[in-house]
Design a protein around this motif. Structure first.
Motif, PDB file in Angstrom:
ATOM      1  N   UNK A 654      20.618  49.515  11.018  1.00  0.00           N
ATOM      2  CA  UNK A 654      21.816  50.156  11.556  1.00  0.00           C
ATOM      3  C   UNK A 654      22.013  49.793  13.023  1.00  0.00           C
ATOM      4  N   UNK A 655      20.935  49.809  13.808  1.00  0.00           N
ATOM      5  CA  UNK A 655      21.049  49.468  15.233  1.00  0.00           C
ATOM      6  C   UNK A 655      21.590  48.056  15.422  1.00  0.00           C
ATOM      7  N   UNK A 656      21.069  47.119  14.643  1.00  0.00           N
ATOM      8  CA  UNK A 656      21.510  45.726  14.784  1.00  0.00           C
ATOM      9  C   UNK A 656      22.959  45.568  14.321  1.00  0.00           C
ATOM     10  N   UNK A 657      23.302  46.213  13.217  1.00  0.00           N
ATOM     11  CA  UNK A 657      24.665  46.099  12.704  1.00  0.00           C
ATOM     12  C   UNK A 657      25.664  46.738  13.662  1.00  0.00           C
ATOM     13  N   UNK A 658      25.297  47.868  14.253  1.00  0.00           N
ATOM     14  CA  UNK A 658      26.183  48.504  15.226  1.00  0.00           C
ATOM     15  C   UNK A 658      26.410  47.605  16.436  1.00  0.00           C
ATOM     16  N   UNK A 659      25.376  46.896  16.866  1.00  0.00           N
ATOM     17  CA  UNK A 659      25.537  46.011  18.027  1.00  0.00           C
ATOM     18  C   UNK A 659      26.433  44.825  17.693  1.00  0.00           C
ATOM     19  N   UNK A 660      26.444  44.401  16.438  1.00  0.00           N
ATOM     20  CA  UNK A 660      27.272  43.260  16.020  1.00  0.00           C
ATOM     21  C   UNK A 660      28.727  43.672  15.864  1.00  0.00           C
ATOM     22  N   UNK A 661      28.953  44.833  15.251  1.00  0.00           N
ATOM     23  CA  UNK A 661      30.328  45.248  14.938  1.00  0.00           C
ATOM     24  C   UNK A 661      31.055  45.825  16.139  1.00  0.00           C
ATOM     25  N   UNK A 662      30.312  46.312  17.135  1.00  0.00           N
ATOM     26  CA  UNK A 662      30.919  46.832  18.367  1.00  0.00           C
ATOM     27  C   UNK A 662      31.950  47.934  18.110  1.00  0.00           C
TER      28      UNK A 662
END
Length: 707
Positions: A654-662
């Protein structure tokens, strides 16, 4: 070198994603270099990490508190649940034909334990657990005078088992801890004077010894539970690996032999055998019985007379085999029945007279069979073609045997099998009616995958409400451990089809729908077949005109997180939303963990093997998230008490995906702080699926009400 990155942008008039310091750890092994962007999330004891998880959960709760669809589903699903309140669960039958079960008391609004001398007798309340909490496990003794009852413990992994005297209604003093019935419950001794259970010395999830070095102990009622007399596990004779589970099986009061298994997540075990008389005398001697290479399915074998009858794997569709117990020859057993690739044998049961088995065509069409005492194979005729079946009540001391039947559109029903092979309803449960599902149909189509292999795809829908290619589709996929995605009748799911949508169930490789080979083709280095099958099935739905992009929600759970997560990574454009419940999203990280305590490496691969290591990296949804891709709306539901998949597994994804989707799409981590991996309370289920289906519906094309 570690770098730090803080992020948190405004998300459609709500709070930003919770801020988190990114700590990158480079990993270079076997020439493969990867980066763990959020290694700090492994430190679940860190107050800052815990605060981040709590903030993620708060964000998810805020999303649903303001979500109209969530509340609509909640009302509907509660109504379904209320219809089922008279339903009975945890039904256990001993060899005397006594029934023990949990039933909801509508007057006092709670569940109680009931007893019936036989199926036709009146139900009698024998225990009210109001001061003990929810009952999670039952195992009656062979003599019908005692019943083991499991309760939740304040420990994440362990249960508490107590023993009720049926005649007095009082508990024995004995109380067993450090036990988890999911791994091995109570095995009553033939004379019902005591039992054997699998003891876990370490149940602290943060310890390197977690779930390791377990062993089976014998306990006689009235003795000190802390004595723990080992009978199988930690000795040089059996030589069981520390992360395997040395559990035993006793089938009946007439058993003369006890079988010990070196259990794991594999389909096949090494096994040992000993005499019950030696066990009771305290001088047990274990002899080797069969090996993994003999392909005996888990604990599916029963000693009857002088024969050991078992289900055995082969390269076609499994078989029922038999060996002489005195001089067993597992390399050349007697063949009793066999299946095919399309219609493998998937279950075995015995009573004192016959052998029963089931076949499952492509995982969704079950047939029932009997082998009589003359070796003749007879097909039984159930009242409808079931999609799922499981036998109950079979023991070598009794003729009683029954079968539970279920299907995509046929409600779960229990039947007893008569001496003349007819099936009649057991009548224990009151049938619940759902007229709103009467128009639903199910069908199975075949979809060619990336390599030309045909993958079965089950569909459930109302033909009267199809909208050409504008149908909203809810896909449920699993594809691991050789488990077939068998049909089930569940109103909470069927509501989607009743409202005009399509339920889709891809039977991808990694499951067991086409036998053991189907499983092996979705394991380890071949795991990619699982998600490529899913992608092919999704594309097939579009190509055949059932739906279109933007109208397909993908749901999975547990080990299915790899299959679904990698399909989303490779083809995010196919899915309007991705929903995963207690998912495995960082298999490389879990297998690399110092506290890894399962035998899941048998399914996914080992970090100690160079080829399997590469496979683990390639199948890891967390590591394979890529900057620049447009991912679908995502809801990850995790459990803080999960004993199999730690919270950091989902957290990193989730942390990585949140950083990608902004913040361009909803990416939510909803954390259940009360329940474990697969143990949700009665009311929690309604809330859970209200979140799942409202998120799916809310994020269809043109319907994004993101926050």
């Amino acid at each position: 070198m570690n770098t730090c990155l803080f992020f948190g942008q405004e998300l459609h008039n709500t709070n930003s994603f919770p801020s988190l310091e990114k700590q990158i750890k480079p990993i270079n092994k076997f020439g493969v270099k990867i980066y763990d962007d959020y290694v700090n999330l492994n430190k679940l004891e860190d107050p800052q990490v815990l605060d981040w998880f709590k903030a993620q959960d708060s964000l998810a709760e805020a999303y649903f508190s303001e979500n109209r669809l969530f509340n609509n589903f909640l009302v509907k699903f509660e109504e379904y649940q209320n219809r089922e309140k008279t339903a009975i669960r945890l039904i256990e039958i001993n060899e005397k034909g006594n029934y023990f079960f949990i039933k909801y008391d509508e007057v006092e609004a709670r569940e109680k334990l009931y007893f019936k001398e036989d199926v036709n007798s009146k139900a009698v309340e024998i225990f009210d657990p109001k001061s003990h909490g929810e009952i999670t496990y039952l195992k009656p003794s062979f003599d019908g005078l005692k019943v083991a009852i499991g309760f939740h413990s304040d420990k994440k992994f362990s249960s508490i088992i107590r023993f009720l005297n049926i005649e007095t209604g009082e508990f024995y003093q004995d109380q067993i801890t450090n036990i988890n019935p999911s791994f091995g419950g109570i095995e009553w001794l033939p004379d019902s004077s005591g039992f054997i259970y699998l003891y876990f010395p370490v149940i602290d999830q943060s310890s390197s010894g977690y779930k390791k070095n377990s062993y089976s102990v014998i306990h006689k009622l009235g003795e000190d539970p802390n004595l723990r007399k080992e009978v199988f596990g930690r000795n040089n004779i059996v030589n069981i690996p520390i992360d395997f589970y040395p559990k035993v099986k006793i089938n009946s009061s007439a058993d003369e032999y006890i079988i010990g298994y070196s259990a794991s997540s594999n389909d096949y075990y090494d096994a040992y055998i000993a005499k019950i008389s030696d066990l009771l005398s305290g001088k047990i001697i274990w002899e080797p019985f069969f090996k993994i290479k003999h392909k005996v399915f888990t604990t599916e074998g029963v000693v009857r007379d002088n024969q050991f009858i078992f289900r055995q794997g082969n390269n076609l569709g499994n078989q029922i085999s038999s060996v002489n117990i005195i001089s067993p020859n597992f390399n050349n057993p007697d063949l009793l029945a066999e299946g095919t690739l399309e219609n493998p044998i998937n279950q075995l049961a015995l009573n004192k007279d016959n052998v029963y088995f089931s076949k499952s065509k492509f995982g969704v069409e079950v047939s029932l069979w009997k082998i009589n005492d003359k070796g003749r194979i007879i097909q039984l005729k159930p009242p409808f073609v079931p999609g799922y079946a499981t036998f109950f009540g079979g023991t070598i001391t009794s003729s009683l045997i029954g079968v539970e039947l279920d299907g995509w559109t046929s409600n779960y029903t229990r039947f007893l099998i008569s001496g003349n092979d007819s099936l009649f309803e057991e009548g224990l449960q009151v049938e619940t009616f759902y007229p709103e599902f009467k128009n639903l149909i199910s069908e199975q189509i075949m979809i060619k995958s990336h390599d030309g292999v045909e993958v079965p795809l089950s569909l459930v829908y109302d033909p009267q409400t199809l909208k050409g290619s504008l149908n909203e589709v809810f896909i449920y996929v699993y594809g691991a451990y050789g488990e077939s995605l068998s049909p089930f009748f569940y109103p909470i799911f069927l509501n989607w089809a009743a409202q005009g949508g399509i339920l889709a169930f891809p039977h991808v490789r990694g499951g067991g729908e086409k036998g053991k080979i189907w499983h092996e083709q979705g394991q380890k280095l071949f795991k990619f077949n699982s998600w490529k099958d899913l992608i092919a099935c999704t594309e097939g739905l579009i190509q055949k005109g059932f739906t279109q992009k933007g109208l397909i929600s993908l749901y999975t759970s547990s080990a299915g997180g790899i299959t679904a997560g990698m399909a989303v990574n490779e083809r995010p454009d196919l899915f309007s939303s991705f929903i995963a419940e207690v998912p495995r999203l960082n298999p490389h990280g879990l297998e690399s963990s110092q506290t890894v305590s399962s035998t899941s490496y048998l399914e996914y691969g080992s970090v100690k093997d160079s080829l399997e290591y590469i496979g683990l990296v390639k199948m890891d949804p967390y590591y394979n998230l890529k900057i620049g891709k447009e991912y679908p709306a995502t809801l990850i539901i995790s459990a803080s008490q999960d004993d199999r998949i730690p919270l950091w597994d989902s957290g990193k994804y989730v942390a990585k995906l949140q950083s990608i989707t902004n913040g361009n799409i909803p990416v939510l981590l909803d954390i259940d702080y009360q329940n474990s991996h697969d143990n949700f309370g009665y009311n929690d289920i309604v809330k859970l699926y209200s979140k799942i289906f409202s998120f799916a519906k809310n994020n269809m094309s043109g319907k994004q009400n993101r926050y």
